[in-house]
Design a protein around this motif. Structure first.
Motif, PDB file in Angstrom:
ATOM      1  N   PRO A 192       0.836  -1.204   0.000  1.00  0.00           N
ATOM      2  CA  PRO A 192       0.000   0.000   0.000  1.00  0.00           C
ATOM      3  C   PRO A 192       0.876   1.262   0.000  1.00  0.00           C
ATOM      4  O   PRO A 192       2.021   1.228   0.472  1.00  0.00           O
ATOM      5  N   ASP A 193       0.301   2.374  -0.468  1.00  0.00           N
ATOM      6  CA  ASP A 193       1.070   3.625  -0.591  1.00  0.00           C
ATOM      7  C   ASP A 193       1.658   4.082   0.741  1.00  0.00           C
ATOM      8  O   ASP A 193       2.751   4.622   0.793  1.00  0.00           O
ATOM      9  N   PHE A 194       0.899   3.866   1.824  1.00  0.00           N
ATOM     10  CA  PHE A 194       1.385   4.400   3.111  1.00  0.00           C
ATOM     11  C   PHE A 194       2.731   3.805   3.501  1.00  0.00           C
ATOM     12  O   PHE A 194       3.466   4.383   4.289  1.00  0.00           O
ATOM     13  N   CYS A 195       3.065   2.644   2.942  1.00  0.00           N
ATOM     14  CA  CYS A 195       4.355   2.015   3.273  1.00  0.00           C
ATOM     15  C   CYS A 195       5.533   2.881   2.834  1.00  0.00           C
ATOM     16  O   CYS A 195       6.642   2.737   3.338  1.00  0.00           O
ATOM     17  N   TYR A 196       5.283   3.748   1.860  1.00  0.00           N
ATOM     18  CA  TYR A 196       6.390   4.541   1.324  1.00  0.00           C
ATOM     19  C   TYR A 196       6.443   5.949   1.926  1.00  0.00           C
ATOM     20  O   TYR A 196       7.273   6.752   1.536  1.00  0.00           O
ATOM     21  N   ASP A 197       5.538   6.245   2.858  1.00  0.00           N
ATOM     22  CA  ASP A 197       5.545   7.573   3.480  1.00  0.00           C
ATOM     23  C   ASP A 197       6.745   7.715   4.413  1.00  0.00           C
ATOM     24  O   ASP A 197       7.041   6.810   5.184  1.00  0.00           O
ATOM     25  N   ASP A 198       7.374   8.881   4.337  1.00  0.00           N
ATOM     26  CA  ASP A 198       8.512   9.149   5.214  1.00  0.00           C
ATOM     27  C   ASP A 198       7.985   9.725   6.544  1.00  0.00           C
ATOM     28  O   ASP A 198       7.113  10.593   6.540  1.00  0.00           O
ATOM     29  N   TYR A 199       8.519   9.225   7.644  1.00  0.00           N
ATOM     30  CA  TYR A 199       7.978   9.637   8.945  1.00  0.00           C
ATOM     31  C   TYR A 199       8.097  11.138   9.174  1.00  0.00           C
ATOM     32  O   TYR A 199       7.209  11.767   9.739  1.00  0.00           O
ATOM     33  N   PHE A 200       9.201  11.722   8.706  1.00  0.00           N
ATOM     34  CA  PHE A 200       9.402  13.137   8.998  1.00  0.00           C
ATOM     35  C   PHE A 200       8.600  14.019   8.051  1.00  0.00           C
ATOM     36  O   PHE A 200       8.031  15.036   8.462  1.00  0.00           O
ATOM     37  N   ALA A 201       8.527  13.619   6.786  1.00  0.00           N
ATOM     38  CA  ALA A 201       7.726  14.395   5.832  1.00  0.00           C
ATOM     39  C   ALA A 201       6.270  14.423   6.296  1.00  0.00           C
ATOM     40  O   ALA A 201       5.607  15.472   6.281  1.00  0.00           O
ATOM     41  N   GLN A 202       5.785  13.278   6.764  1.00  0.00           N
ATOM     42  CA  GLN A 202       4.406  13.202   7.253  1.00  0.00           C
ATOM     43  C   GLN A 202       4.228  14.035   8.524  1.00  0.00           C
ATOM     44  O   GLN A 202       3.218  14.686   8.715  1.00  0.00           O
ATOM     45  N   THR A 203       5.236  13.995   9.385  1.00  0.00           N
ATOM     46  CA  THR A 203       5.176  14.782  10.624  1.00  0.00           C
ATOM     47  C   THR A 203       5.058  16.269  10.304  1.00  0.00           C
ATOM     48  O   THR A 203       4.230  16.992  10.879  1.00  0.00           O
ATOM     49  N   ARG A 204       5.884  16.711   9.382  1.00  0.00           N
ATOM     50  CA  ARG A 204       5.850  18.130   9.002  1.00  0.00           C
ATOM     51  C   ARG A 204       4.484  18.511   8.447  1.00  0.00           C
ATOM     52  O   ARG A 204       3.931  19.555   8.780  1.00  0.00           O
ATOM     53  N   LEU A 205       3.959  17.617   7.612  1.00  0.00           N
ATOM     54  CA  LEU A 205       2.667  17.898   6.993  1.00  0.00           C
ATOM     55  C   LEU A 205       1.560  17.995   8.050  1.00  0.00           C
ATOM     56  O   LEU A 205       0.769  18.938   8.064  1.00  0.00           O
ATOM     57  N   LEU A 206       1.534  17.022   8.943  1.00  0.00           N
ATOM     58  CA  LEU A 206       0.483  17.030   9.970  1.00  0.00           C
ATOM     59  C   LEU A 206       0.610  18.246  10.888  1.00  0.00           C
ATOM     60  O   LEU A 206      -0.385  18.846  11.288  1.00  0.00           O
ATOM     61  N   CYS A 207       1.846  18.601  11.219  1.00  0.00           N
ATOM     62  CA  CYS A 207       2.047  19.769  12.089  1.00  0.00           C
ATOM     63  C   CYS A 207       1.570  21.038  11.375  1.00  0.00           C
ATOM     64  O   CYS A 207       0.959  21.922  12.002  1.00  0.00           O
ATOM     65  N   SER A 208       1.843  21.122  10.098  1.00  0.00           N
ATOM     66  CA  SER A 208       1.398  22.302   9.332  1.00  0.00           C
ATOM     67  C   SER A 208      -0.123  22.392   9.346  1.00  0.00           C
ATOM     68  O   SER A 208      -0.693  23.478   9.529  1.00  0.00           O
ATOM     69  N   ILE A 209      -0.775  21.256   9.150  1.00  0.00           N
ATOM     70  CA  ILE A 209      -2.243  21.244   9.161  1.00  0.00           C
ATOM     71  C   ILE A 209      -2.753  21.698  10.527  1.00  0.00           C
ATOM     72  O   ILE A 209      -3.652  22.520  10.643  1.00  0.00           O
TER      73      ILE A 209
END
Lengths: 592, 320
Positions: A192-209
């Motif tokens: 699945p796509d989520f397997c390729y998500d980078d932990y830090f890129a996702q963290t930055r995105l969620l924090c921005s939201i």
């Protein structure tokens, strides 16, 4: 936390909520350093309080910390701490994922990402609960959860808790994918796509939201607190070390490591981070006994206040140990009597005293300088010799309970400044004590000895590297046994010496295998770094460092509770590998 | 395939059945050949896994000889490798008809081997087999005092395939099967540092001295357990032990990451693996000295335990 129902009555902050930790938190210099707006690496063996310190940065813990104002710590720190948990069980699970053919690394990274994001969503919830008394209104909550769900590639959920549950389920999916691939490596399913998500890129995105929706676009400073990185996958450690050098300015990293972990990775990283420039190293061990004792005393007092609901002196409750420096060296004192007794039977002591110009038959001639420079040093040596030597006879006394290990200063020393050990010991010592009455020395010794044996059992049960010295293979328990045997011989069985050693220096003859074994010992807390500098420095290599056995093992290996001189490790091992000149002088180990 | 039923039976009952396949292991103990000898030439297919190590030690040569005489096909493999089991599943099990009866003797097997066997069975669907019954046999040994010295542990961790992946924000619960090695359990307990700890110790066992040894060797650990956290299990009763362990596990796994560490008799380990097959969120760990363990020939007792496990197809796409 004192009433924690765990098996060893020990205190492990990992199992406690931030509120529980805050209730008994004792501030120290390490915490003050950790509060600074900078990257930090907390270093210490198991139980030295790394988890406690990281959890005490979280908004929930700060809110509950009763002494916060007393120590001028603001209710809101300049950063929002996100505590990312880890433990040996979790890391072993990641290792299993990593071994999956072809995609192991991807699955392991996906699991780490789930863990980080799960922690981040938990922190969002904490912050909302703290800042908005009635929670978020639906006009804010709905877009927040919808946008977070989109970013996480999840169906929209009305709550942060719902999103967290979905992340839990993702881990189940990973396990199932791993199982399928392992059994049928040729039929690899599409990940699945989520397997390729980078932990830090996702963290930055969620924090921005979060900043945009909840904080109306106001930027926060986020402190990502990664616990127990010493056991984490290598890629994560390397990645975080790189981030200490350069990263998004909105993020700080506060990570915990064992004393020697990460040093080799830092060295091999091109343009890697350096202590003092890119981050602050915060060692959690006490290089001098004095510093450790002060922290332990504060902690004991707080423990006793909570236990008995009144101020109680640790010294009144547990008394003083036979090794204490807080003693009288005057004629007629117990120490003087001990000195006189041994002078009668031990010719080497008579020679030593004569060489120092001390004549016990003329006590009035013994100067204050003699007391400071000679008698004070002789005290721990004589105490140990008295416990194990038969005056006037060859051979050693085999004593299960030598009557040496008790007293509040012994408890502090044996804990080696390790809060988990100290609280575990106090819990055991006061398990059935309802009112503050003196705990008998014999009972204290039984409990302190049992704690040493438990730690020894842990050391013996862990898989560990083997080191070759000459034609002998050493594992950690062999190394500890040989070194302690050497020191015991020096202090107890040899002719008395005013400066015997119970520390060793890792000299040039120490091979890489032995160095690896020593690193394991230091990281485990079985061996402690000894430093003359009161600030405590993190060595970049163990080579050249001075080490000693943890005092937690003193009851097992019959060691004094005092830091003495040091000697080259190669000498310890060479000498102990030879047969002792007097075979009767063997260390009466308490090992099983 | 999936487990449909776990029951207890006797070797005498098994001998009444047609046996399509017997799988044994040849180690250095006399009891390794016990089940093979009882089954004789009855099984249609016979397979024995021989350890790469210790091939000339103690009873090993005689065991090998016995298995060859009985017509067993031997695969030599490492005690910590899945190769022998994988080829058994892929090459031998596929040849079995539906509703086959298998005898799988774990007496001399490593935990790793029979865990791998169960793990592979649950992940595999066979073209011809819809149902099969596996009779796991275990031959207890006569009483031997505990070893005086412990070899170093070279591996402490999950058994591949029996490692659940759950976030570390959930507390851990550890259920430890006690053996008679001095302080081994204590060290593991300190290592895992679980929030909840329960221990299982055989009582009754086949010999009262074993019960006493287990209690003596784990004295320190047992003394520190809260009331009700040390549970005696009836070693001779597979059903009784399974019910006890299943009931505790079901309670614990609702709010904990549950880890089972079977240190004691191998039959207890089997029960742990069977439960972990039923509940994938249970992890099973092993503590192993690999091949550095001290060798001793433990002679067999004459009352083997037999656990019948029925497997049925999950109905998913057949892959073999």
């Amino acid at each position: 936390m004192i009433d924690s129902p765990t098996i060893y009555s020990t205190y492990n902050a990992r199992m406690l909520s931030p509120e529980e930790i805050a209730r008994t938190f004792v501030i120290n210099d390490a915490y003050r350093k950790l509060l600074r707006v900078e990257h930090s690496i907390l270093r210490g063996p198991r139980g030295t309080g790394k988890t406690t310190l990281l959890k005490m940065l979280t908004p929930r813990a700060l809110k509950e910390w009763g002494d916060r104002e007393k120590y001028n710590v603001p209710p809101r720190l300049p950063f929002v701490a996100v505590y990312v948990p880890s433990d040996v069980v979790w890391v072993e699970q990641l290792q299993q994922l990593k071994h999956i053919p072809a995609v192991g690394e991807i699955l392991s990274k996906a699991a780490v990402t789930c863990n980080v994001l799960h922690a981040l969503l938990g922190t969002f919830k904490e912050v909302i609960n703290l800042y908005f008394n009635e929670g978020l209104n639906s006009e804010v909550n709905h877009p927040l959860c919808t946008r977070l769900a989109q970013a996480l590639r999840l169906e929209a959920f009305p709550s942060l808790d719902g999103l967290r549950v979905e992340l839990d389920l993702r881990l189940r999916d990973l396990q199932s994918i791993a199982s399928k691939i392992k059994q049928h490596p040729t039929n690899q399913p599409e990940l699945p796509d989520f397997c390729y998500d980078d932990y830090f890129a996702q963290t930055r995105l969620l924090c921005s939201i979060f900043e945009e929706v909840v904080r109306s676009g106001r930027n926060e400073l986020w402190a990502m607190c990664f616990d127990e990185l010493e056991i984490c996958p290598e890629w994560l450690l390397v990645d975080l070390l790189k981030k200490l050098r350069s990263t998004d300015q909105r993020f700080l990293f506060k990570i915990s490591l064992s004393p020697t972990q990460g040093i080799s990775q830092e060295k091999t990283l091109t343009g890697g981070p350096s202590s003092g420039n890119d981050y602050t190293d915060i060692p959690l061990w006490y290089p001098t006994q004095r510093e450790g004792k002060k922290f332990c005393e504060d902690m004991m007092k707080k423990f006793l206040r909570l236990k008995f609901d009144a101020d109680t002196s640790p010294r009144d409750l547990f008394g003083l140990s036979p090794f204490t420096e807080d003693t009288s060296y005057e004629p007629g004192s117990p120490f003087w009597r001990l000195l006189s007794k041994h002078e009668r039977y031990d010719p080497s002591l008579s020679v030593l005293l004569r060489s120092k110009g001390i004549d016990l038959s003329h006590p009035d001639m013994v100067t204050t300088e003699d007391k400071d420079q000679v008698l004070r040093k002789l005290k721990p040596i004589l105490v140990l010799r008295d416990a194990f030597r038969n005056p006037g006879k060859p051979g050693l006394r085999s004593r299960k309970r030598p009557g040496l290990y008790y007293g509040y200063d012994a408890i502090a020393a044996i804990s080696d400044g390790n809060p988990r050990w100290l609280i575990g010991l106090l819990n055991d010592l006061l398990l059935d004590v309802a009112v503050p009455i003196k705990v008998p020395p014999s009972k204290q010794e039984v409990i302190l000895t049992a704690a040493g044996q438990r730690f020894n059992a842990l050391i013996n049960s862990l898989p560990q590297p083997a080191a070759k010295t000459g034609n002998q293979v050493l594992r950690l328990k062999d190394l500890l046994r040989r070194v302690s045997r050497f020191f015991f011989q020096r202090v107890v069985t040899d002719d008395i010496n005013l400066d015997p050693s119970n520390c060793f220096t890792v000299d040039a003859h120490t091979n890489e295998e032995l160095l690896g074994l020593l690193q394991k010992a230091v990281d485990l807390g079985a061996v402690v770094l000894v430093d003359e500098a009161p600030t405590g420095k993190v060595p970049t290599s163990l080579r050249g460092s001075t080490l000693r056995l943890s005092f937690m093992l003193a009851t097992v290996y019959r060691q004094p509770l005092r830091v003495m001189g040091s000697i080259a490790l190669s000498r310890c091992l060479d000498m102990t590998s030879n047969t002792s000149p007097t075979i009767t002088w063997q260390l009466p180990l308490l090992e099983k | 395939m999936k487990i449909s039923r776990i029951t207890e039976t006797t070797l005498d009952d098994v001998l009444e059945l047609p046996i399509q396949l017997a799988v044994c292991a040849s180690g250095y103990e006399e009891r390794a050949r016990y089940v093979g000898n009882i089954l004789g030439k009855r099984p249609k297919m016979k397979h024995v896994l021989g350890f790469t190590a210790h091939r000339d030690d103690l009873e090993r040569p005689r065991n090998d000889e016995t298995f060859v005489d009985l017509g067993y096909e031997m695969t030599i493999c490492n005690g910590n490798s899945a190769d022998g089991i994988s080829s058994l599943v892929k090459d031998t099990l596929v040849r079995l008809p539906n509703k086959s009866n298998l005898v799988f003797d774990i007496t001399s097997m490593t935990r790793y081997w029979y865990a791998t066997f169960l793990d592979q069975l649950r992940a595999t669907e066979f073209a011809t087999i819809r149902e099969m019954s596996i009779y796991f046999t275990y031959v207890p040994s006569r009483y031997e005092p505990p070893p005086k010295e412990q070899p170093p542990n070279l591996y402490v961790g999950p058994i591949p395939g029996f490692s659940s992946t759950e976030l570390p924000d959930l507390p851990t619960a550890l259920v430890l099967g006690l053996g008679h090695e001095p302080d081994k359990a204590l060290g593991i307990t300190e290592f895992i540092d679980a929030k909840e700890l329960f221990v299982f110790m055989a009582n009754p066992a086949f010999d009262r001295r074993f019960v006493r040894d287990v209690q003596r060797m784990n004295k320190e650990l047992l003394a520190r357990l809260p009331a009700g956290h040390a549970i005696g299990y009836p070693l001779p009763s597979i059903t009784g032990t399974t019910i006890l362990l299943k009931s505790l596990s079901e309670g614990l796994m609702r709010s904990h990451r549950l880890i089972l560490v079977p240190l004691g008799p191998k039959i207890f380990s089997l029960i742990c693996f069977l439960l972990a097959v039923l509940y994938p969120q249970i992890s099973v760990w092993r503590v192993s000295s690999e091949e550095e363990e001290f060798k001793a020939n433990r002679p067999p007792l004459n009352n083997p335990l037999v656990c019948r496990v029925d497997f049925v197809s999950t109905g998913n796409k057949k892959v073999i």
